[in-house]
Design an enzyme around this catalytic site. Sequence first.
Site, PDB file in Angstrom:
ATOM      1  N   SER A 114      28.254 -25.333  15.989  1.00  0.00           N
ATOM      2  CA  SER A 114      27.228 -25.872  15.517  1.00  0.00           C
ATOM      3  C   SER A 114      27.315 -25.791  13.778  1.00  0.00           C
ATOM      4  O   SER A 114      26.589 -25.978  13.309  1.00  0.00           O
ATOM      5  CB  SER A 114      26.246 -26.261  15.959  1.00  0.00           C
ATOM      6  OG  SER A 114      26.526 -26.859  17.200  1.00  0.00           O
ATOM      7  N   GLY A 150      29.192 -27.767  20.184  1.00  0.00           N
ATOM      8  CA  GLY A 150      29.284 -28.768  19.828  1.00  0.00           C
ATOM      9  C   GLY A 150      27.414 -29.139  20.893  1.00  0.00           C
ATOM     10  O   GLY A 150      27.238 -30.530  21.022  1.00  0.00           O
ATOM     11  N   HIS A 174      39.982 -20.361  23.613  1.00  0.00           N
ATOM     12  CA  HIS A 174      38.352 -21.505  23.574  1.00  0.00           C
ATOM     13  C   HIS A 174      37.389 -21.572  24.557  1.00  0.00           C
ATOM     14  O   HIS A 174      37.979 -21.779  25.380  1.00  0.00           O
ATOM     15  CB  HIS A 174      39.339 -22.636  23.177  1.00  0.00           C
ATOM     16  CG  HIS A 174      37.796 -23.620  22.579  1.00  0.00           C
ATOM     17  ND1 HIS A 174      36.991 -24.033  22.852  1.00  0.00           N
ATOM     18  CD2 HIS A 174      37.254 -23.526  21.103  1.00  0.00           C
ATOM     19  CE1 HIS A 174      35.830 -24.469  22.166  1.00  0.00           C
ATOM     20  NE2 HIS A 174      36.688 -24.581  21.108  1.00  0.00           N
ATOM     21  N   GLU A 193      31.950 -17.354  19.276  1.00  0.00           N
ATOM     22  CA  GLU A 193      31.731 -19.051  19.573  1.00  0.00           C
ATOM     23  C   GLU A 193      30.456 -18.730  20.471  1.00  0.00           C
ATOM     24  O   GLU A 193      31.036 -18.874  22.096  1.00  0.00           O
ATOM     25  CB  GLU A 193      32.705 -19.389  19.822  1.00  0.00           C
ATOM     26  CG  GLU A 193      33.780 -20.076  18.057  1.00  0.00           C
ATOM     27  CD  GLU A 193      34.335 -21.564  18.729  1.00  0.00           C
ATOM     28  OE1 GLU A 193      34.370 -22.164  17.076  1.00  0.00           O
ATOM     29  OE2 GLU A 193      34.927 -21.783  19.781  1.00  0.00           O
ATOM     30  N   ASN A 251      39.173 -27.346  14.415  1.00  0.00           N
ATOM     31  CA  ASN A 251      39.743 -27.148  16.363  1.00  0.00           C
ATOM     32  C   ASN A 251      39.495 -28.798  16.059  1.00  0.00           C
ATOM     33  O   ASN A 251      38.257 -29.395  16.531  1.00  0.00           O
ATOM     34  CB  ASN A 251      38.849 -26.467  16.591  1.00  0.00           C
ATOM     35  CG  ASN A 251      39.065 -27.018  18.360  1.00  0.00           C
ATOM     36  OD1 ASN A 251      40.695 -27.553  18.454  1.00  0.00           O
ATOM     37  ND2 ASN A 251      38.987 -26.543  19.255  1.00  0.00           N
ATOM     38  N   TRP A 252      40.354 -29.882  16.026  1.00  0.00           N
ATOM     39  CA  TRP A 252      40.289 -31.372  16.300  1.00  0.00           C
ATOM     40  C   TRP A 252      40.399 -31.226  17.259  1.00  0.00           C
ATOM     41  O   TRP A 252      40.043 -32.722  17.815  1.00  0.00           O
ATOM     42  CB  TRP A 252      41.077 -31.679  15.903  1.00  0.00           C
ATOM     43  CG  TRP A 252      41.067 -31.926  13.940  1.00  0.00           C
ATOM     44  CD1 TRP A 252      40.924 -30.911  13.621  1.00  0.00           C
ATOM     45  CD2 TRP A 252      42.288 -32.373  13.579  1.00  0.00           C
ATOM     46  NE1 TRP A 252      40.843 -31.423  12.036  1.00  0.00           N
ATOM     47  CE2 TRP A 252      41.793 -32.291  11.862  1.00  0.00           C
ATOM     48  CE3 TRP A 252      43.358 -34.118  13.525  1.00  0.00           C
ATOM     49  CZ2 TRP A 252      42.310 -33.215  11.077  1.00  0.00           C
ATOM     50  CZ3 TRP A 252      43.858 -34.466  11.634  1.00  0.00           C
ATOM     51  CH2 TRP A 252      43.468 -33.839  10.637  1.00  0.00           C
ATOM     52  N   LYS A 253      40.357 -30.363  18.283  1.00  0.00           N
ATOM     53  CA  LYS A 253      40.110 -30.786  19.885  1.00  0.00           C
ATOM     54  C   LYS A 253      41.274 -32.082  20.576  1.00  0.00           C
ATOM     55  O   LYS A 253      42.269 -32.144  20.002  1.00  0.00           O
ATOM     56  CB  LYS A 253      38.660 -31.345  20.221  1.00  0.00           C
ATOM     57  CG  LYS A 253      38.144 -29.488  19.525  1.00  0.00           C
ATOM     58  CD  LYS A 253      36.709 -29.722  20.604  1.00  0.00           C
ATOM     59  CE  LYS A 253      36.428 -28.171  19.934  1.00  0.00           C
ATOM     60  NZ  LYS A 253      34.636 -28.609  20.757  1.00  0.00           N
ATOM     61  N   GLU A 259      36.510 -23.688  26.165  1.00  0.00           N
ATOM     62  CA  GLU A 259      36.553 -25.524  26.728  1.00  0.00           C
ATOM     63  C   GLU A 259      37.704 -24.417  27.694  1.00  0.00           C
ATOM     64  O   GLU A 259      37.713 -25.452  28.929  1.00  0.00           O
ATOM     65  CB  GLU A 259      36.866 -26.804  25.626  1.00  0.00           C
ATOM     66  CG  GLU A 259      35.919 -26.460  25.217  1.00  0.00           C
ATOM     67  CD  GLU A 259      35.652 -27.529  23.542  1.00  0.00           C
ATOM     68  OE1 GLU A 259      36.928 -27.877  23.040  1.00  0.00           O
ATOM     69  OE2 GLU A 259      34.188 -27.689  23.238  1.00  0.00           O
ATOM     70  N   GLY A 272      34.528 -27.236  14.975  1.00  0.00           N
ATOM     71  CA  GLY A 272      34.779 -28.336  16.127  1.00  0.00           C
ATOM     72  C   GLY A 272      34.297 -29.790  15.433  1.00  0.00           C
ATOM     73  O   GLY A 272      35.199 -30.443  14.536  1.00  0.00           O
ATOM     74  N   GLY A 273      33.832 -30.418  15.793  1.00  0.00           N
ATOM     75  CA  GLY A 273      32.781 -31.362  15.433  1.00  0.00           C
ATOM     76  C   GLY A 273      33.122 -32.385  13.932  1.00  0.00           C
ATOM     77  O   GLY A 273      33.332 -32.958  13.515  1.00  0.00           O
TER      78      GLY A 273
HETATM   79  C1  PEP Z   1      34.345 -25.685  18.054  1.00  0.00           C
HETATM   80  O1  PEP Z   1      34.196 -26.293  20.056  1.00  0.00           O
HETATM   81  O2  PEP Z   1      34.757 -24.268  18.341  1.00  0.00           O
HETATM   82  C2  PEP Z   1      33.477 -25.231  18.101  1.00  0.00           C
HETATM   83  C3  PEP Z   1      32.815 -24.926  17.340  1.00  0.00           C
HETATM   84  O3  PEP Z   1      32.766 -26.911  18.162  1.00  0.00           O
HETATM   85  P1  PEP Z   1      31.265 -27.632  17.043  1.00  0.00           P
HETATM   86  O4  PEP Z   1      31.270 -26.835  15.739  1.00  0.00           O
HETATM   87  O5  PEP Z   1      31.331 -28.696  17.638  1.00  0.00           O
HETATM   88  O6  PEP Z   1      30.116 -26.454  17.488  1.00  0.00           O
END
Ligand code: PEP
Length: 249
Positions: free
Chosen positions: A212, A172, A94, A166, A9-11, A96, A233-234
């Site tokens: 994470s 994050g 998600h 999640e 997920n590049w957000k 967010e 994500g990151g």
């Molecule tokens: C996400 O935003 O779905 C996610 C899992 O982010 P991160 O891997 O950065 O925790």
Amino acid sequence: MRKQIVAGNWKMNKTESETIQLINELKQQDLNSEVEVFIAPTYVNLSAAVKSTTSSEIRIAAQNMHQSASGAYTGEISAGMLQDIGVEHVILGHSERRAYFGETDELLKEKVKAALEAGLGVIFCFGEELEERKSDTHFDVVKQQLSTALFDLDATQWPQIVLAYEPVWAIGTGETASPEQAQEMHAFIRSLIREHYDYACADGVSILYGGSVKPANATEIFAQADVDGGLIGGASLQAEDFAAIVNGF
Ligand code: PEP
């Protein structure tokens, strides 16, 4: 056998040229061919991403969509529009989107329905907040999220669904659920689907863990019996890290 999936997920990151560059870097990586790989760039870069990945196994997902097919919804994008440009999946729910854009499970139920009707697959995200885990209500929260948004679906629609558990406290933050915590929740999720539908449905759905995930912890998490991959994500913004996670199986 369930599909193993890793989705990035590049957000709200990467311009068009950066999107193409990162895809090219990913294409140069040696990715485990047993794993289905998705990336989810921003709306404006989806077309470029679809074109850049046509000769590869990398598949494109959107990060959101509107529940209506068309109409006076300024700024919004429909499932049909995504499907038309070659997008195959959409991430819905998600944390967010839930936290910053007020998305509820009732709304997500409508979005899921619209996505499936348009022929998109859905990566459905859900998970508890820190307070809910601390107060030991996390299983109830997850049950409620899934029941409201998904349990009206027909069993025949479940092959189009990928679940992404999640825990919000792990997204994050650098704090990951332990492999045992992930397995415990994933097994619970599968048992819920088994109770509501049947064994075939429960055993066929891929349940991803998100929060994470990094190259250093992916293998241990993916080794859990009911964890079928990850939503990243990151670490999905670096080709080498993302590839190392895909190859973490
Ligand atoms: C996400 O935003 O779905 C996610 C899992 O982010 P991160 O891997 O950065 O925790």
